[in-house]
Design an enzyme around this catalytic site. Structure first.
Site, PDB file in Angstrom:
ATOM      1  N   ASP A 178       0.851  -1.184   0.000  1.00 25.52           N
ATOM      2  CA  ASP A 178       0.000   0.000   0.000  1.00 25.52           C
ATOM      3  C   ASP A 178       0.886   1.233   0.000  1.00 25.52           C
ATOM      4  OD1 ASP A 178      -2.424  -1.354  -0.001  1.00 25.52           O
ATOM      5  OD2 ASP A 178      -2.565  -1.397   2.177  1.00 25.52           O
ATOM      6  N   ASP A 238      -6.876  -1.207  -4.636  1.00 27.73           N
ATOM      7  CA  ASP A 238      -7.996  -0.916  -3.733  1.00 27.73           C
ATOM      8  C   ASP A 238      -8.960   0.087  -4.364  1.00 27.73           C
ATOM      9  OD1 ASP A 238      -6.703  -2.516  -1.823  1.00 27.73           O
ATOM     10  OD2 ASP A 238      -5.743  -0.794  -0.867  1.00 27.73           O
TER      11      ASP A 238
END
Length: 146
Positions: A106, A120
């Site tokens: 991330d 995402d």
């Protein structure tokens, strides 16, 4: 998987993995302290749920793909193709990370929201488009039944 969905999912997968490779060694402050690129190893799912349960998350991701693929067979227009292509691409991007690295990479930090990535975002946008599609279909069906 139809051609449009496949192409969209491959594009999303490629962009996701490329950005993750670039970001892996760089932290960047984009807009003061509000939006930043911060590389994080996420061993969980959204909001770090089930952290440290990589095998379970891989299995759940595969089950979700199969379920979504089954559901998607009932949709046959360009909006649903875009929706499912985005969802598949995001799902595969994070699944690939889990399989190769044992965690999801991330990197997008917005204010105090949990750090996320392009995969995402693709999943969320795909789901929102699918909801819009469903609302549009409901309105269309309601108008035709009058």
């Amino acid at each position: 998987m139809n051609k449009n969905r496949f192409i969209i999912s491959i594009i999303i997968l490629f962009i996701d993995q490329l950005i993750k490779l670039i970001i892996q060694n760089n932290n960047i402050n984009i807009i003061n302290k509000y939006i930043s690129i911060i590389y994080v190893k996420n061993t969980g799912a959204a909001f770090s749920i089930l952290s440290g349960n990589n095998i379970l998350l891989i299995i759940l991701s595969i089950i979700m793909f199969l379920l979504i693929y089954y559901i998607s067979k009932n949709y046959h227009d360009i909006l649903s193709d875009i929706s499912f292509g985005l969802i598949y691409g995001g799902l595969f991007g994070n699944l690939l990370d889990r399989i190769i690295y044992g965690y999801v990479r991330d990197y997008i930090s917005v204010i105090s929201f949990p750090i996320f990535n392009i995969a995402d975002m693709s999943i969320v946008i795909g789901v929102i488009l699918l909801i819009i599609y469903e609302i549009k279909e409901e309105i269309h069906n309601a108008n035709n039944s009058k």
